[in-house]
Design a protein around this motif. Structure first.
Motif, PDB file in Angstrom:
ATOM      1  N   LYS A 204     -37.685 -38.021  13.319  1.00 51.43           N
ATOM      2  CA  LYS A 204     -37.148 -38.990  12.379  1.00 51.43           C
ATOM      3  C   LYS A 204     -37.730 -40.358  12.670  1.00 51.43           C
ATOM      4  O   LYS A 204     -37.727 -40.799  13.827  1.00 51.43           O
ATOM      5  CB  LYS A 204     -35.618 -39.034  12.478  1.00 51.43           C
ATOM      6  CG  LYS A 204     -34.967 -37.747  11.973  1.00 51.43           C
ATOM      7  CD  LYS A 204     -33.464 -37.909  11.894  1.00 51.43           C
ATOM      8  CE  LYS A 204     -32.853 -36.627  11.346  1.00 51.43           C
ATOM      9  NZ  LYS A 204     -33.325 -36.309   9.994  1.00 51.43           N
ATOM     10  N   GLU A 333     -35.883 -35.331   3.784  1.00 46.00           N
ATOM     11  CA  GLU A 333     -35.250 -35.756   5.026  1.00 46.00           C
ATOM     12  C   GLU A 333     -35.645 -34.876   6.212  1.00 46.00           C
ATOM     13  O   GLU A 333     -35.165 -35.088   7.330  1.00 46.00           O
ATOM     14  CB  GLU A 333     -33.723 -35.724   4.872  1.00 46.00           C
ATOM     15  CG  GLU A 333     -33.191 -36.622   3.770  1.00 46.00           C
ATOM     16  CD  GLU A 333     -33.477 -38.086   4.055  1.00 46.00           C
ATOM     17  OE1 GLU A 333     -33.404 -38.483   5.231  1.00 46.00           O
ATOM     18  OE2 GLU A 333     -33.790 -38.821   3.108  1.00 46.00           O
ATOM     19  N   ARG A 480     -26.739 -38.060   6.558  1.00 47.67           N
ATOM     20  CA  ARG A 480     -26.850 -38.549   5.184  1.00 47.67           C
ATOM     21  C   ARG A 480     -25.605 -39.325   4.795  1.00 47.67           C
ATOM     22  O   ARG A 480     -24.489 -38.789   4.836  1.00 47.67           O
ATOM     23  CB  ARG A 480     -27.039 -37.388   4.211  1.00 47.67           C
ATOM     24  CG  ARG A 480     -28.350 -36.646   4.351  1.00 47.67           C
ATOM     25  CD  ARG A 480     -28.517 -35.699   3.178  1.00 47.67           C
ATOM     26  NE  ARG A 480     -27.417 -34.766   3.064  1.00 47.67           N
ATOM     27  CZ  ARG A 480     -26.866 -34.396   1.915  1.00 47.67           C
ATOM     28  NH1 ARG A 480     -27.283 -34.909   0.777  1.00 47.67           N
ATOM     29  NH2 ARG A 480     -25.876 -33.508   1.900  1.00 47.67           N
TER      30      ARG A 480
END
Length: 614
Positions: A204, A333, A480
């Protein structure tokens, strides 16, 4: 062997039962309870192999085993249920078949699957009397712990470093530290460099930098400029993924340009060997070098040359980048995490570590050795695993008997060291999470319905009553953010459209400024159960199962006041900063400075009843 009398008064020899020793030790009544129990074991690795053998030999009733992993050569030195012929097969299935060799009467069901899958929902966890964790993954352990909390099932936790943990409505302790070294001193730490680069390229992205206050950072302006430059360089590398130049760009950034940048700091190398930048053209000058040898076993044990490491680096980087790009097309994502059993990831980390070793003149390692270090694999740990597994089974029997007072925190070094169980900490941000099971039709219910009817709805004891949470509310699933006061775009979308389906966990947090006590600030986890019939005529819109007494989130301790300033008497009335921790489902927890004066915020979770062996 025992003697019994027949109806004719004759004595007959009877062979002892397989479980006669266990029965004699725990008593007939408790053994009946043990033999009728349903036990879930998550993980069939080092501890799991020993544990499954102990369970079937101790007469536990029905056992289910879940493990996503397959058997690798490096497993064979301590995972004794596996043999060389099993390499590449599912650990869960092979462990079952091998354990049945110890006790053919055992009832074992194996799942070659991820414990995150929707089939392993809350109702499934509730079907067990006891859950035993034998995982080497912190995120998965936290997930199992959360499911056991929701299902109200006791969990016994185990791991390699802190080896045995008994949890009853608790959460694992997570101790984090920062690691930053410009000059690795030992070859056995170089794999961390490879793992770090893996995360930077495929994990990420770091959060966007906050606006820098020039007045506050004037003393370290050069350092801040360097950090921003590095961030932009990393961003450009990620954007170049999949292009023909990608491998060369990454190689030259890490092993050439960055090294040249360090050489500029001459004072750093007065008392140590300076690093040597690598040359991409020289490292790729031999076109005959391959990363796919005929003898994979010999290749695994071999220490590769610089040319071989470079070829493995480029090929594995390309393979990972292609997979990363494809996955992100389906899920923007998506991110990767390092897995020692993923061959491309292991190749990448091994080659990166060895190329880094070449830069600093350190010893290079084989892929087999790097896997041992990256996975914390200790060949001599088999004996420790056996000790742990034995203690787990002993504790499991105590838990099934309800003998909590005889359970101890335990850790192993040279001796087995028992300690008392600590009581739950009311100031623990994890212990104060409120858990509920929400049954709802995820296809027809919208996020707005969830917010207005469930979260804000009038509270009460009825299953169809809401929670009555007030203030600024945030809703998130994993990492999220689905809703907060400044982001309401999703309110009209159905839960299923937002990816909220059966067996999903949703986190609710709030900040109620109207309550100065802070007692109405709570953290809530909703475990979603999809019901097709809900929302239809004569059916409820939702039901909510759980204790309706909301436990407040602990308040951050008051900071010591700053020394008074003669020029100002103003006070800062801002609310304390809140950190969203994704590993715990996104619950908000108060940041606390670590007291070292470095301004770094660390989060420590409190355990309650924890059996700990390390």
């Amino acid at each position: 062997m025992v003697l019994i009398s027949s109806e004719q008064g004759e004595s007959m020899r009877v062979m002892p039962s397989r479980y006669s020793g266990v029965q004699a030790a725990v008593g007939a009544d408790l053994f009946k309870h043990v033999s009728g129990s349903r036990v879930l074991m998550v993980g069939a690795g080092g501890i799991g192999c020993e544990l499954l053998k102990n369970l079937v030999m101790s007469g536990f009733g029905e056992i289910e085993v879940v493990d996503l992993d397959t058997i690798d050569l490096s497993n064979l030195n301590r995972q004794f249920l596996f043999q060389h012929r099993h390499i590449g097969k599912a650990k869960a299935h092979v462990a079952k078949e091998s354990a049945l060799g110890f006790n053919p009467d055992a009832k074992i069901k194996s799942h070659h699957a991820s414990i995150y899958e929707a089939q392993f929902d809350q109702a499934w966890f509730k079907s067990f009397d006891l859950v035993l964790n034998a995982l080497d993954n912190l995120a998965a352990r936290r997930h199992v712990n959360a499911m056991c909390l929701a299902a109200n099932v006791p969990l016994i936790e185990s791991e390699i470093d802190t080896v045995l943990r008994l949890r009853w409505q608790t959460q694992s302790k997570d101790i984090s530290r920062l690691y930053n070294s410009k000059h690795p001193k030992r070859p056995d730490t170089l794999h961390r460099v490879g793992q770090k680069l893996f995360v930077q390229l495929f994990g990420k992205p770091e959060d966007e930098e906050e606006t820098i206050n020039e007045e506050q950072t004037s003393d370290n302006a050069k350092e801040m400029a360097h950090l921003l430059h590095e961030k932009e360089a990393l961003k450009r590398l990620r954007e170049a993924a999949g292009t023909p130049e990608y491998g060369k760009l990454v190689f030259e950034k890490v092993f050439t340009d960055d090294v040249k940048g360090l050489l500029v700091m001459e004072d750093l190398w007065k008392n140590r060997r300076p690093p040597t930048p690598l040359n991409f053209a020289e490292a790729t000058s031999d076109p005959s070098v391959t990363s796919t040898p005929a003898d994979e076993l010999a290749w695994d044990r071999k220490v590769w040359s610089i040319e071989e490491n470079t070829r493995v680096f480029l090929d594995s980087l390309h393979e990972l980048a292609v997979d990363f790009i494809e996955q992100q097309k389906r899920d923007p994502e998506f991110s990767m995490s390092f897995d020692k059993d993923d061959l491309a990831a292991l190749n990448f980390v091994t080659a990166t570590a060895n190329l880094r070793a070449e830069v600093y003149g350190l010893e290079k390692k084989s892929r087999f050795a790097v896997k041992e270090m990256a996975g914390n694999i200790i060949p001599a740990v088999a004996t420790t695993n056996a000790i742990i597994a034995g203690l787990i089974v002993m504790t499991a029997i105590k838990v099934l008997a309800g003998e909590w007072s005889s359970c101890k925190n335990t850790w192993v070094a040279r001796n087995i060291n028992p300690e008392r169980l600590d009581k739950p900490n009311p100031s623990c941000a994890v212990c104060t999470i409120n858990s509920y099971t929400l049954a709802i039709n995820t296809e027809s219910a919208s996020l707005g319905d969830l917010l207005e009817m469930v979260v804000k709805g009038s509270p009460g004891e009825s299953p169809t009553s809401g929670l009555g949470i007030q203030g600024e509310i945030a809703i998130q699933e994993g990492e999220r953010l689905l809703y907060d006061v400044e982001f309401d775009d999703n309110l009209d979308m159905s839960l299923s459209e937002l990816g909220i389906r059966h067996a999903t966990r949703v986190m609710i947090t709030n900040e109620n400024d109207d309550d100065e006590t802070g007692n109405s600030n709570v953290s809530v986890i909703l475990y979603i159960e999809h019901r097709d019939e809900f929302g239809m005529p004569a059916k409820p819109f939702f039901t909510l199962d759980g204790d309706r007494t909301l436990v407040p989130r602990p308040r951050a301790p008051s900071a010591a006041p700053d020394p008074p300033k003669a020029t100002s008497t103003a006070t800062n009335n801002k609310r304390p900063a809140v950190l969203i921790d994704s590993d715990l489902g996104g619950n908000k927890r108060q940041k606390q400075e670590n007291g070292n004066g470095d301004g770094v915020m660390h989060i420590l979770d409190e355990d309650d009843t924890v059996l700990l062996i390390e």
